[in-house]
Write an enzyme that holds these catalytic residues in place. Structure first.
Site, PDB file in Angstrom:
ATOM      1  N   GLU A 179       0.845  -1.199   0.000  1.00  0.00           N
ATOM      2  CA  GLU A 179       0.000   0.000   0.000  1.00  0.00           C
ATOM      3  C   GLU A 179       0.877   1.243   0.000  1.00  0.00           C
ATOM      4  O   GLU A 179       1.559   1.535   0.999  1.00  0.00           O
ATOM      5  CB  GLU A 179      -0.914  -0.001   1.228  1.00  0.00           C
ATOM      6  N   LYS A 212      -9.653 -17.833  15.579  1.00  0.00           N
ATOM      7  CA  LYS A 212      -9.351 -16.420  15.384  1.00  0.00           C
ATOM      8  C   LYS A 212     -10.561 -15.639  14.896  1.00  0.00           C
ATOM      9  O   LYS A 212     -10.999 -15.830  13.772  1.00  0.00           O
ATOM     10  CB  LYS A 212      -8.224 -16.318  14.350  1.00  0.00           C
ATOM     11  N   ASP A 250       1.339 -14.220  12.751  1.00  0.00           N
ATOM     12  CA  ASP A 250       0.191 -14.805  12.057  1.00  0.00           C
ATOM     13  C   ASP A 250      -0.699 -13.659  11.571  1.00  0.00           C
ATOM     14  O   ASP A 250      -1.342 -12.987  12.385  1.00  0.00           O
ATOM     15  CB  ASP A 250      -0.563 -15.706  13.045  1.00  0.00           C
ATOM     16  N   HIS A 272      -2.323  10.405  -1.806  1.00  0.00           N
ATOM     17  CA  HIS A 272      -2.587   9.142  -2.504  1.00  0.00           C
ATOM     18  C   HIS A 272      -2.383   9.300  -4.004  1.00  0.00           C
ATOM     19  O   HIS A 272      -1.880   8.399  -4.669  1.00  0.00           O
ATOM     20  CB  HIS A 272      -3.996   8.633  -2.198  1.00  0.00           C
TER      21      HIS A 272
END
Ligand code: ADP
Length: 446
Positions: free
Chosen positions: A132, A259, A335, A433
């Site tokens: 990103e 999770k 994770d 951006h």
């Protein structure tokens, strides 16, 4: 890598180029061991189902070769090229039986660095794996604001990895009997002993029980040293359940929780609970963050607090904690799925020193990180942990590497919050951006 068959071109190979319906290739395997055959023949045998793809590592005894053969077979089966997904340059032995099954290559994610992040008197360079645009640059700007204002303070306020199995009985009365047994202080030492036997590092902290009809939900919480601890706590829980089964033979073990974001984690905490704060001076808010303290205070109230409340957020009272958490998690071998609760965060802002300067804090109750186990031991992830000075197990004080990593995650999130909120307050978001995140390349030509 291209398929290199000694056999004549098969329908499968033609399919690789033309993407037509695949006919299974004929292949005659020879030799005593599978490895005596040409790679192309083994791939064809995988393709036609004679050899199981998952067994290649054990039957070839060479993880890299297994990945290469599987990849060729995959190209044959799908008729699609894997060009661009690298095979070379990765240690496939290091993931065997631990990190990833049936590998065919690896995905490259760029790692950027934000910092120095001045935290608790030390400077950290923070690795962030992301695709990103703006994210690392923005976090870096937040780090600069923190550094120029004298640094951040991060405090670990609680730690304990949890697991919550559910067991079922024939009656609600029996479920309640087990709850009373577990909560009886005279049983707690023996339950802890049984749990702790599974690891040198696991230390049971408590078991909280909730009854729902004939079912009992037990939430085990445990210290896990430098490991994130899911495996460790699972082993301990299994030992305790085996023991309880002897006392309560009518108990049916159904499942353990997994999770997902839950209110209990947000309220009670899971993994490391950290609070982090800094005072950002007015001058730094103006010069580095290019906004004003009152604009930030107003935006935080409207967006992170009221806006999140209006959206019915649970643990999501922040601007983009998940961005920073995910990028550090991927870089350091955590994770990534545990981003779901690790990103729980409430960002608070107040005016201090007569309303001139900004007090910012992030409170994150569920940062689930480790520096041993799982993906942390892989070469590139270990290098990123090393960048932070928290690689592997802490020999003198087990647990302190993982604790430090959690405090860095929280401080980096705070840097990210500072910068994004400032960009929004200053109306810079769209502009930045457009500059960093929009590819100027001709997509078709690329
Ligand atoms: P997880 O529970 O995070 O999945 P594992 O239990 O698979 O992690 O891996 C942790 C392993 O590392 C255990 O075998 C444990 O004995 C070992 N270990 C070595 N040093 C430490 C330490 N300082 N803290 C925690 N575990 C450690």
């Amino acid at each position: 890598m291209e398929a290199d068959f000694n056999t004549p071109p098969t329908t499968c190979e033609m399919a690789a180029k033309e993407e037509i319906v695949v006919k299974k290739p004929e292949v005659q395997l020879k030799g005593i061991g599978l490895g005596d055959n040409e790679d192309g023949d083994i791939a064809a045998a995988v393709c036609n189902g004679t050899v199981a793809s998952y067994s290649l590592e054990s039957s070839l005894g060479d993880c890299k070769r297994a990945a290469s053969v599987r990849r060729t077979a995959l190209e044959l089966m799908t008729g699609r090229s894997l060009n661009g997904l690298p095979l070379e340059g990765f240690n496939y032995e290091s993931i065997l039986g631990q990190c990833c099954e049936m590998p065919v290559g690896y995905v490259q994610v760029p790692v950027g660095v934000a910092g120095p992040l001045l935290l608790n008197g030390s400077e950290y360079m923070v690795p962030m794996a992301t695709t990103e645009g703006c994210l690392v640059a923005s976090t870096n700007r937040g780090c600069k604001a923190i550094l120029m204002s004298g640094g951040a303070t991060s405090i670990l306020i609680r730690e304990g990895m949890t697991r919550a199995p559910v067991v079922r009985f024939q009656s609600a009365k029996r479920a309640a009997d087990l709850k009373f047994y577990i909560e009886d202080p005279t049983n707690s030492d023996s339950l802890s002993d049984i749990f702790n036997r599974t690891s040198r590092f696991a230390r049971l902290q408590d078991i909280k029980c909730a009854v729902a009809g004939k079912n009992l939900y037990m939430r085990f919480s445990c210290f896990t040293g430098d490991a994130m601890g899911m495996n460790m706590v699972s082993k301990g829980v299994q030992n305790v359940l085996d023991h309880l089964q002897i006392m309560f033979p009518d108990m049916d073990v159904i499942s353990v929780s997994d999770k997902k974001p839950t209110a209990v984690n947000w309220i009670e905490g899971r993994g490391k609970s950290v609070v982090c704060e800094a005072i950002i001076t007015e001058a730094v808010v103006n010069k580095v963050l290019k906004t004003t303290v009152p604009a930030l205070l107003e935006l935080n109230m409207l967006k992170n607090l009221t806006g999140s409340a209006m959206a019915g957020a649970m643990g999501g009272f922040n601007a983009h904690a998940a961005n920073i958490v995910s990028a550090i998690f991927i870089a350091t071998g955590q994770d990534p799925a545990q981003n779901v609760e690790s990103s729980h965060c409430i960002t608070m802002m107040e005016g201090v020193n007569g309303g001139k300067d900004l007090h910012i804090s992030v409170s994150m109750p569920c940062i689930e990180v480790g520096t041993v186990g799982g993906g942390t031991q892989l070469a590139s992830q270990a290098a990123c942990l090393n960048m932070l000075g928290v690689k592997g197990a802490n020999g003198t004080s087990p647990g302190s590497n993982a604790q430090k990593l959690a405090t860095v995650v929280a401080a980096a999130v705070m840097a990210g919050e500072l910068s994004l909120m400032s960009a929004l307050a200053a109306g810079q978001l769209v502009k930045s951006h457009m500059k960093y995140n929009r590819s100027t390349k001709d997509v078709k030509a690329a």
